[in-house]
Design a protein around this motif. Structure first.
Motif, PDB file in Angstrom:
ATOM      1  N   TYR A 123      -2.687   0.641  -4.059  1.00  0.00           N
ATOM      2  CA  TYR A 123      -1.868  -0.549  -3.912  1.00  0.00           C
ATOM      3  C   TYR A 123      -1.112  -0.853  -5.202  1.00  0.00           C
ATOM      4  N   ARG A 138      -8.386   1.408  -4.395  1.00  0.00           N
ATOM      5  CA  ARG A 138      -9.529   0.679  -3.870  1.00  0.00           C
ATOM      6  C   ARG A 138     -10.318   1.629  -2.981  1.00  0.00           C
ATOM      7  N   ARG A 174       0.842  -1.192   0.000  1.00  0.00           N
ATOM      8  CA  ARG A 174       0.000   0.000   0.000  1.00  0.00           C
ATOM      9  C   ARG A 174       0.879   1.245   0.000  1.00  0.00           C
ATOM     10  N   GLU A 233     -13.910   0.056  -9.426  1.00  0.00           N
ATOM     11  CA  GLU A 233     -14.784  -0.618  -8.473  1.00  0.00           C
ATOM     12  C   GLU A 233     -15.948  -1.296  -9.196  1.00  0.00           C
ATOM     13  N   GLN A 243      -9.989   2.165   0.839  1.00  0.00           N
ATOM     14  CA  GLN A 243      -8.871   1.369   1.347  1.00  0.00           C
ATOM     15  C   GLN A 243      -7.511   2.001   1.053  1.00  0.00           C
TER      16      GLN A 243
END
Length: 463
Positions: A77, A71, A37, A124, A74
């Motif tokens: 990444y 994400r 991340r 998404e 979140q």
């Protein structure tokens, strides 16, 4: 999250490109591994002592290369080699030149952080890509109708779900409404200067579209009453907020008068609310004033993006929605599941509101340019309209002026395309939206200002 800090001093490229290059280099050397991340953009910007937008552009560039993914909720990444294979693939063919400047386009977002957020929504939604390749039930899923209800609430509309239909854009919705309300040879009323798409749809269906006289507040109620008594029309089509092309917004009092006249004659209203979401505090729509008469069409093309071919339609009641749904289904089968899912996602996570705020701010800035550069009194506009409506001085014809402006890169359309009643005025619609920059727009407006203050011969000599 790893403590990743790139050494920007090692590159002489623009900082955002350096960030993307260093992500690629650190993936190659193993300093960054799949699933790592990256630091949040604001945190990295603070650490590097650079603008947040520079980091946002760097992350956006890395995402474009297939190196990282965002994400929702979140973070960002490092992608797996399989997912990131396109990092070594040739870049997609540019599509920036595929623009129809004759259309009234909203300004396009250019803020890297907003673009990254929009792309995160695409990612998404695409997680369920296989399901989005299937046929879907017509009219939208309960989740899509919930998003539609939330969006329509910004216009003070709270219809029951059975009255809401998700359609593949405003054009199919207008086509469905017209074909449901009128048969070939019958009459639909509209403004004397109206949206060309409605004219084309009426012609396609063999309908008689009759334009009504207008004043500074919209169609004249007495003229509407007279036409209802003489012509027995089947519907009234209106584009009442930031009207295309005149930029007129019908005030609340006139809306009430029009609705009262329509009610007296039992006349359905087709309300094309394409621009209704642009003003933060516009007048109530006809669907709120006369819900039992009004077919409300809330397209997303003008308030989110011209390529978002989806519209929310509110029928007067569920029963009258059934033949409408059948007509739209017969012509279009369904709205694009991917497009509708993306619209739902952007509405739910607030991205749509951010896009709308950008459009408002950029439109106001472009309108300010027009007011600064063009001769006072030479055009009609609204601070939030994507276009201006310019009457031409003596010596100019609308066709000559449109031809003269063709090389500027902004869309200029003669009044003939909009005229549904009487002779076309010597006027043109000038579009200020789309992918143009403010610098390019300034140049085009200065060119236009020269033409408006000179004779055609002198203006052409300026070429």
């Amino acid at each position: 999250m790893i403590d990743w800090t790139p050494d920007l001093a090692s590159s002489n490229k623009p900082r955002y490109l350096a960030i993307a290059d260093l992500i690629a280099a650190d993936i190659k050397t193993g300093r960054l591994a799949t699933g790592d991340r990256l630091p949040p953009q604001r945190k990295l910007a603070s650490r590097l002592q650079i603008d947040f937008t520079t980091v946002a552009r760097g992350y956006a560039e890395a995402r474009k290369r297939g190196l990282i993914e965002s994400r929702v909720g979140q973070g960002t990444y490092v992608r797996s080699p399989a997912n990131g294979a396109r990092a070594h693939a040739p870049p997609a063919a540019p599509r920036g030149d595929i623009v129809d400047f004759s259309m009234n386009l909203p300004p396009e977002p250019n803020d890297p952080a907003l673009i990254e957020r929009m792309q995160a929504g695409v990612q998404e939604v695409s997680r369920d890509i296989v399901a989005l390749l299937r046929y879907q039930g017509f009219g939208g899923s309960p989740a899509d109708k919930d998003a539609a209800s939330s969006w329509l609430g910004r216009r003070s509309l709270v219809p029951a779900q059975e009255r809401i239909f998700v359609t593949p854009g405003a054009h199919p919705a207008i086509l469905g409404a017209f074909s449901t309300l009128a048969a070939k040879g019958e009459t639909i009323l509209c403004e004397a200067i109206t949206y060309p798409g409605a004219r084309s749809i009426a012609a396609q269906l063999g309908l008689n579209l009759v334009g009504l006289p207008m004043d500074g507040d919209g169609i004249e109620p007495d003229a509407l009453a007279d036409a209802c008594a003489r012509l027995s029309p089947k519907a009234l089509y209106l584009n009442p907020t930031l009207q295309n092309p005149t930029t007129l917004t019908v005030p609340a009092t006139r809306r009430g008068e029009i609705a009262a006249t329509a009610r007296r004659y039992g006349l359905p209203i087709v309300e094309d609310d394409a621009y209704g979401f642009i003003p933060p505090h516009g007048p109530a729509p006809f669907a709120a004033i006369a819900p039992d008469l009004t077919w409300h069409i809330a397209g997303l093309a003008k308030c989110i993006g011209a390529g978002v071919r989806a519209a929310y339609v509110v029928a007067p009641d569920a029963r009258r929605g059934w033949p409408f749904a059948a007509a739209v289904r017969a012509a279009n089968v369904m709205a694009s599941p991917f497009m509708v899912a993306l619209a739902t996602r952007w509405i739910e996570d607030g991205t749509a509101d951010q896009i709308l705020r950008f459009i408002r701010a950029e439109t106001a800035a472009r309108q300010a340019l027009a007011s600064e550069i063009l001769p006072p009194g030479s055009f009609k506009a609204d601070p939030l309209s994507f276009n201006i409506w310019a009457g031409l001085p003596a010596g100019w014809t609308r066709s000559a002026f449109s031809g003269h402006m063709r090389s500027t890169g902004i869309g200029v359309v003669a009044s003939d395309a909009f005229t549904a009643g009487g002779e076309p005025p010597e006027a043109v619609r000038v579009c200020l939206g789309g992918p143009t920059t403010r610098a390019a727009l300034r140049h085009a407006l200065e060119y236009m200002a020269h033409a408006l203050t000179e004779s055609p011969a002198a203006a052409f000599a300026f070429l």
